[in-house]
Design an enzyme around this catalytic site. Structure first.
Site, PDB file in Angstrom:
ATOM      1  N   LYS A 221     -47.651 -19.133  -1.353  1.00  0.00           N
ATOM      2  CA  LYS A 221     -49.070 -19.028  -0.994  1.00  0.00           C
ATOM      3  C   LYS A 221     -49.951 -18.507  -2.131  1.00  0.00           C
ATOM      4  CE  LYS A 221     -48.574 -18.553   4.011  1.00  0.00           C
ATOM      5  NZ  LYS A 221     -48.944 -17.744   5.195  1.00  0.00           N
TER       6      LYS A 221
ATOM      7  N   ASP B 112     -54.852 -18.697   7.960  1.00  0.00           N
ATOM      8  CA  ASP B 112     -54.055 -17.671   8.641  1.00  0.00           C
ATOM      9  C   ASP B 112     -54.936 -16.704   9.432  1.00  0.00           C
ATOM     10  OD1 ASP B 112     -51.535 -18.560   7.864  1.00  0.00           O
ATOM     11  OD2 ASP B 112     -51.552 -17.396   6.010  1.00  0.00           O
TER      12      ASP B 112
END
Length: 301
Positions: free
Chosen positions: A83, A120
Site C-alpha cells: 500500500k 479504507d
C-alpha cells in the site's frame, strides 16, 4: 465513470472478449476475499468484468504493475505489503490517498492517467454508520496501534466530527508521529497501551495485527463499557482474539472488519465502473450475519 473502450481479458480459464480486467495485488494473496466480493458486485450490477488475485513479491512490484497495466487492466486493489510503495507508481493521488500516505486502489482513467486512491477509511466509516448504525459525531474514539492501517483511517474518522481521537501503541513514538501528521484535522493525542487506564471511549478500533497471532497487547479492560463498540479491523471465520477480549471485558457491541472489507470494495468498484453496488446483500451473507449461509462461509473461508 463511463467505460471508454473494452479490452481483451481473461476470466475463469476462458477467453473473455470485451471483458474489462481488474484484480487485487498483494503478497501473500491466496486468502483474499476480494475476488468473491467483486464478482458478486458484478453480478448484481450487470457489469462485464473479471477480477483475480495476483501474488506479487515486493521486489517485483514496479515491473509487475507496469506489466498488468500494459496488458489492459483497468484497475487494481492493493493490499499488504504494497500500500505504501504503490504510491510511487501512481500518476496522481486522490486527496484521501495523499493524506493517508497509502493507496489501496489504482484507477486507470480514459486518458491513461493512473490515479491512486484509498477507500479504507470511507469503507470503515460506511460500515460503522450504515450497517452498525453507529453515531460518530461527538464521540471519543480510541485506535489501538499506530501502523499503516491507522494512518489510512484517521482522515475519514475526523470527517465524522468526533470529540477526539486517541492513538495508543506499545511504543508511543510512532503514535506521536501520527499526532503530528494529523493534528490539523482535530483533537488527537497519543499514549502507550498501559497509560489507558481510567479513560472511557465510545468506539475502540483494533488496528494491531498482534491479535491474529494470538498475542493480545496489554489493553486495560477498564476502557470498555456497556456503551462501547469494539471494532476489529481484522476478520476471521470465528471471533478474533480482540473480539473475545472485548466480550470478556464488557463491551456493549463487537464487530469484525468484514463490513469494512465489503464497503471499501464497493467504493473501489464505484470508482472503476461508475456504478455503486448495494452492499447489504453481500454483508448479509458474511460470517456472523443472520443471512450467512454455509456455502457463502465456505467461499469466504
Amino acid at each position: 465513470m463511463e467505460k471508454d473502450k473494452a479490452v481483451r481479458g481473461f476470466s475463469g480459464g476462458r477467453d473473455s472478449i470485451m471483458t474489462d480486467r481488474y484484480g487485487v495485488i498483494g503478497h501473500p494473496i491466496a486468502h483474499s476475499k476480494s475476488p468473491v466480493i467483486h464478482r458478486l458486485f458484478a453480478d448484481m450490477t450487470g457489469q462485464d468484468l473479471s477480477y483475480d488475485a495476483i501474488d506479487i513479491p515486493p521486489e517485483e512490484l514496479s515491473s509487475r504493475v507496469q506489466q498488468l497495466l500494459a496488458e489492459g487492466f483497468r484497475g487494481l486493489n492493493v493490499t499488504v505489503p504494497h500500500k505504501a510503495e504503490v504510491v510511487k507508481l501512481a500518476s496522481r493521488l486522490s486527496s484521501r490517498a495523499e493524506l493517508a500516505g497509502a493507496v489501496n486502489t489504482l484507477i486507470v482513467h480514459a486518458d491513461g492517467v493512473v490515479e491512486g486512491d484509498n477507500t479504507d477509511g470511507i469503507g470503515l466509516v460506511n460500515d460503522l454508520r450504515r450497517n452498525l448504525r453507529t453515531r460518530l459525531a461527538g464521540t471519543r474514539i480510541l485506535i489501538l496501534g499506530a501502523g499503516g492501517a491507522t494512518r489510512g483511517i484517521i482522515p475519514a474518522l475526523f470527517d465524522t466530527k468526533p470529540r477526539d481521537v486517541m492513538i495508543a501503541n506499545r511504543t508511543v513514538d510512532r503514535a506521536q508521529t501520527l499526532v503530528q501528521d494529523f493534528r490539523m484535522l482535530g483533537k488527537i493525542s497519543a499514549c502507550k497501551f498501559q497509560e489507558l487506564g481510567g479513560q472511557a471511549f465510545n468506539l475502540v478500533i483494533n488496528a494491531t495485527s498482534a491479535g491474529l497471532r494470538g498475542e493480545m497487547p496489554p489493553f486495560p479492560g477498564s476502557i470498555l463499557g456497556p456503551e462501547t463498540l469494539c471494532y476489529d479491523l481484522s476478520y476471521a471465520m470465528q471471533d478474533t482474539p480482540f473480539v473475545k477480549w472485548a466480550k470478556e471485558n464488557g463491551a456493549g457491541r463487537v464487530a469484525q472488519g468484514w463490513g469494512m472489507l465489503v464497503e471499501q470494495a464497493a467504493e473501489s468498484f464505484y470508482a472503476w465502473r461508475g456504478v455503486r453496488p448495494d452492499t447489504r446483500p453481500v454483508i448479509a451473507r458474511l460470517p456472523g450475519s443472520p443471512g450467512a449461509t454455509d456455502t457463502m462461509k465456505m467461499r469466504l473461508a
